[in-house]
Write a protein that holds these residues in place. Sequence first.
Motif, mmCIF file in Angstrom:
data_model
loop_
_atom_site.group_PDB
_atom_site.id
_atom_site.type_symbol
_atom_site.label_atom_id
_atom_site.label_comp_id
_atom_site.label_asym_id
_atom_site.label_seq_id
_atom_site.Cartn_x
_atom_site.Cartn_y
_atom_site.Cartn_z
ATOM 1 N N TYR A 150 77.273 59.345 86.210
ATOM 2 C CA TYR A 150 78.182 58.230 86.475
ATOM 3 C C TYR A 150 77.857 56.981 85.674
ATOM 4 N N ALA A 151 76.605 56.727 85.406
ATOM 5 C CA ALA A 151 76.269 55.588 84.546
ATOM 6 C C ALA A 151 76.826 55.811 83.144
ATOM 7 N N GLN A 152 76.754 57.056 82.680
ATOM 8 C CA GLN A 152 77.301 57.379 81.359
ATOM 9 C C GLN A 152 78.817 57.229 81.357
ATOM 10 N N LEU A 153 79.491 57.743 82.410
ATOM 11 C CA LEU A 153 80.949 57.652 82.481
ATOM 12 C C LEU A 153 81.409 56.202 82.595
ATOM 13 N N LEU A 179 87.981 58.142 88.773
ATOM 14 C CA LEU A 179 88.835 59.330 88.754
ATOM 15 C C LEU A 179 87.996 60.601 88.754
ATOM 16 N N TYR A 180 86.934 60.597 87.970
ATOM 17 C CA TYR A 180 86.053 61.772 87.948
ATOM 18 C C TYR A 180 85.463 62.016 89.329
ATOM 19 N N GLU A 196 72.007 54.779 88.024
ATOM 20 C CA GLU A 196 72.916 55.865 88.392
ATOM 21 C C GLU A 196 73.433 55.685 89.819
ATOM 22 N N ALA A 197 72.554 55.286 90.722
ATOM 23 C CA ALA A 197 72.971 55.064 92.109
ATOM 24 C C ALA A 197 74.035 53.978 92.186
ATOM 25 N N GLU A 198 73.835 52.900 91.448
ATOM 26 C CA GLU A 198 74.810 51.814 91.436
ATOM 27 C C GLU A 198 76.135 52.275 90.827
ATOM 28 N N ALA A 199 76.074 53.048 89.736
ATOM 29 C CA ALA A 199 77.301 53.536 89.090
ATOM 30 C C ALA A 199 78.060 54.497 90.001
ATOM 31 N N ALA A 200 77.332 55.368 90.707
ATOM 32 C CA ALA A 200 77.980 56.306 91.626
ATOM 33 C C ALA A 200 78.650 55.565 92.776
ATOM 34 N N ARG A 201 78.009 54.508 93.282
ATOM 35 C CA ARG A 201 78.626 53.688 94.334
ATOM 36 C C ARG A 201 79.897 53.023 93.810
ATOM 37 N N GLU A 202 79.823 52.488 92.592
ATOM 38 C CA GLU A 202 80.984 51.830 92.007
ATOM 39 C C GLU A 202 82.123 52.816 91.791
ATOM 40 N N ALA A 203 81.765 54.103 91.572
ATOM 41 C CA ALA A 203 82.786 55.142 91.386
ATOM 42 C C ALA A 203 83.412 55.588 92.710
ATOM 43 N N GLY A 204 82.888 55.067 93.815
ATOM 44 C CA GLY A 204 83.485 55.372 95.108
ATOM 45 C C GLY A 204 82.766 56.409 95.934
ATOM 46 N N LEU A 205 81.581 56.838 95.501
ATOM 47 C CA LEU A 205 80.837 57.858 96.237
ATOM 48 C C LEU A 205 79.849 57.204 97.214
ATOM 49 N N PRO A 206 79.535 57.892 98.309
ATOM 50 C CA PRO A 206 78.563 57.359 99.275
ATOM 51 C C PRO A 206 77.135 57.540 98.761
ATOM 52 N N ALA A 207 76.767 56.729 97.791
ATOM 53 C CA ALA A 207 75.497 56.894 97.081
ATOM 54 C C ALA A 207 74.521 55.789 97.433
ATOM 55 N N SER A 208 73.237 56.119 97.375
ATOM 56 C CA SER A 208 72.182 55.136 97.619
ATOM 57 C C SER A 208 70.943 55.523 96.822
ATOM 58 N N PHE A 209 70.092 54.531 96.577
ATOM 59 C CA PHE A 209 68.803 54.781 95.935
ATOM 60 C C PHE A 209 67.753 54.967 97.022
ATOM 61 N N VAL A 210 66.974 56.048 96.951
ATOM 62 C CA VAL A 210 65.954 56.335 97.958
ATOM 63 C C VAL A 210 64.650 56.722 97.267
ATOM 64 N N THR A 211 63.562 56.602 98.015
ATOM 65 C CA THR A 211 62.258 57.026 97.490
ATOM 66 C C THR A 211 61.636 58.112 98.352
ATOM 67 N N GLU A 212 62.325 58.515 99.408
ATOM 68 C CA GLU A 212 61.849 59.579 100.285
ATOM 69 C C GLU A 212 62.904 60.680 100.362
ATOM 70 N N THR A 213 62.467 61.927 100.268
ATOM 71 C CA THR A 213 63.378 63.067 100.385
ATOM 72 C C THR A 213 62.711 64.137 101.246
ATOM 73 N N GLY A 214 63.404 65.267 101.400
ATOM 74 C CA GLY A 214 62.827 66.385 102.133
ATOM 75 C C GLY A 214 61.995 67.307 101.276
ATOM 76 N N LEU A 215 61.812 66.974 100.012
ATOM 77 C CA LEU A 215 60.992 67.803 99.126
ATOM 78 C C LEU A 215 59.527 67.734 99.546
ATOM 79 N N PRO A 216 58.780 68.819 99.362
ATOM 80 C CA PRO A 216 57.372 68.836 99.775
ATOM 81 C C PRO A 216 56.442 68.220 98.732
ATOM 82 N N TYR A 217 56.955 67.376 97.867
ATOM 83 C CA TYR A 217 56.137 66.691 96.875
ATOM 84 C C TYR A 217 56.733 65.305 96.642
ATOM 85 N N PRO A 218 55.924 64.346 96.210
ATOM 86 C CA PRO A 218 56.402 62.966 96.067
ATOM 87 C C PRO A 218 57.325 62.789 94.870
#
Length: 515
Positions: free
Chosen positions: A83-86, A97-98, A143-165
């Motif tokens: 989305y940042a590229q688009l 639109l994308y 990318e998170a900011e561009a995805a939000r601007e494109a209308g998607l429910p996007a956010s920047f996070v530092t924690e996920t469900g992955l078993p590694y940092p």
Amino acid sequence: MTQLPGSYESYWMESVAGADHRALAAGLEVDVAVVGGGIAGICTAWELTRAGHSVAVLEADRIAAGVTGYTTAKLSSQHGLIYAQLLKSLGAEGARLYARSQQQAVEYVAEVSVQLGIDCELERVPAYAYAESSDQVEQIQAEAEAAREAGLPASFVTETGLPYPIAGAVRIEDQAQFHPRKYLLALASDMVGRGGHIYERTRVVSLDEGKPCRLTTEGGATVTARDVVVATHYPVFDRAMLFSRLEPSRELVIAASIPGEHDPQGMYITQEQNTRSVRTAPYGTGQRLLIVTGEKFKPGIGDVSRRYEELAAWTRDRFPGASITHRWAAQDNTTTDRLPYVGRFHPGAKHVYVATGFGAWGMSNGVMSGRLITAHITGQELPWSKLYDPTRLHPLREAPSLLKLQASVAKHFVGDRLPASHADSIEDIAPGTGAVVRVEGRRCAVYRDEDGDVQAVSARCTHLGCIVHFNDAERAWECPCHGSRFATDGTVVQGPANRPLEPRRLPTGTEDSDR
């Protein structure tokens, strides 16, 4: 190569058997002929049949069994860092639109699954594009900011469900993962129930864009249709010259069972380490099937076995206790501006349409394509029609990618014809391997099976004549120029080639030279 455990087959293919559809043996007349029975072809045919058109799907092998049968099956509008590229290349409206077209495809599958009562294991989960390196955090935030601007429910996070940092990730809500064959085989069944036709083992080899259009199959049958849709992954007809703007790539897949409590609860992808993509699927009581994709490479580039080993090692390292059950490979094409080509096949086309260039995001793009091409044929207009128009060309934006792609093709087209052979002689080819060898002045693609028997075919791809290379892990001949793939006996596995490699007769006694 150390022999990896598990089945050398796609889990999607192994877990669900499809219904048999006969090959086309005689002439046929329909409103619309759809060439290709993957997700784009099946979705298009189903939409058109539902709209009241007589439709026939013509599939060279089995439906939902080509690229679609070997996907990772993420159904998402989160397509890596796009989305940042688009936003930069197309502006805010183009990016919106994308995003809208892709997210609508996600929601549409969920709606259709309910309407038709399809149990396709659809699960709504968030999608993440992440980075482990702190050097990439700024890019992830953008990318998170561009995805939000494109209308998607996007956010920047530092924690996920992955078993590694991780250092940071774009998280997009309301995405999905599903069993693609369960969904598409149900659509196909509904289509046939509405009067549509499906023909398997029916390879189309020529197209006449007349009024009406005429298709000819490998078996000599003729199909007459007002409109034709080319949904063959890589277009099998060259008149649009799309091969000059499509770059094929392959990725390997490792699937492993893990305890249900270790499910990372989402779909993940990183561009680091030559791409790593992670998701899970239901897999028996108390278990989940971990699906890891990566090791991206161009078809025809050797040492695939080593790449499998590296992906398996990464999986075991990041998910301790994972037990490998399956492995397979996926292939897709990326356009020079990263947007699919969906619409009229070429500037002069009036009744021929194409869907290609999904860039490894074929699930949402295939569904989107079915709806968009149906809109074209039924005289409707969708807001993103121009966005995906195959006749578009943005010279300034596409020039670097276009030049890089053509330089790569030229390198193989010319370089692979230089005097040095891939092997000095047939005697050098070990059992279970293949190599290109010059035999009596001609380049031959020679394979020696485990019993020592030798099989030889022409080394020239029947698409545009590039020299094929041997894939040691999948035991197939691959064209490094445009991605055509062939079995060791020369039969076509994957286009754009639609003719087999010609058999070659070896000098007497060659076949038994090592016995």
